[in-house]
Design an enzyme around this catalytic site. Structure first.
Site, PDB file in Angstrom:
ATOM      1  N   PRO A 122       0.775  -1.247   0.000  1.00 40.20           N
ATOM      2  CG  PRO A 122       0.001  -0.950   2.176  1.00 40.20           C
ATOM      3  CD  PRO A 122       0.701  -1.943   1.280  1.00 40.20           C
ATOM      4  CB  CYS A 123       3.181   2.767  -2.416  1.00 40.41           C
ATOM      5  SG  CYS A 123       2.396   2.389  -3.981  1.00 40.41           S
ATOM      6  CG  HIS A 124      -2.950   3.400  -1.333  1.00 41.60           C
ATOM      7  ND1 HIS A 124      -2.643   2.067  -1.503  1.00 41.60           N
ATOM      8  CD2 HIS A 124      -3.904   3.450  -0.365  1.00 41.60           C
ATOM      9  CE1 HIS A 124      -3.389   1.340  -0.685  1.00 41.60           C
ATOM     10  NE2 HIS A 124      -4.162   2.162   0.013  1.00 41.60           N
TER      11      HIS A 124
END
Length: 157
Positions: A122-124
């Protein structure tokens, strides 16, 4: 053999790739690689099911095997990203601190940018130190949508 299959989602067409054992990439429709083998496998179906559940707020974590390829530093960053809780965000500085390299915030940003398995890793959930949304491979509109999904469903599931 690597297999890839594309699925329609509420954020657009998403490609998921696997190597026979684990998920290796996720592609936003505009970034279709040239040399892919299009075949829907059992693992890709499971990954899509979990992705779809996540996108409608029914899933907070993923339990599919992931195998991103990258440097040792990138691997540390990507492992740290997976520890950010659903509905929460961290700054690049927070991630740098979590991997024991407080001065590496800029390098963390570069590793974040190279994340081959967006959403599942989850780089968001990484934002600027000032709280603003910055860079995302899928576009800031998609990043905003993902964070909104998590915010709306944080207390559910």
């Amino acid at each position: 053999m690597n297999n890839t299959f594309y699925y329609e989602t509420i954020i657009g067409k998403i490609g998921i790739a696997e190597n026979g054992k684990a998920i290796t990439h996720m592609y936003i429709a505009e970034r279709i690689p040239e040399d892919i083998h299009m075949s829907e496998t059992k693992l890709l179906k499971k990954a899509n099911q979990q992705l779809q559940e996540y996108l409608i707020g029914k899933r907070k974590t993923f339990d599919i095997p992931l195998a991103p390829r990258g440097t040792e530093f990138q691997q540390k960053v990507w492992n740290s990203l997976q520890k950010i809780q659903y509905g929460k965000t961290n700054s690049y500085k927070d991630i740098a601190e979590s991997i024991g390299n407080i001065k590496a915030a800029r390098a963390v940003g570069m590793a974040n940018n190279k994340n081959p398995i967006i959403i599942f890793i989850p780089c968001h959930r990484v934002i600027g130190a000032n709280g603003k949304l910055v860079g995302y491979a899928g576009g800031l509109d998609v990043k905003e949508k993902l964070l909104e999904i998590e915010k709306q469903n944080e207390s559910y599931v």
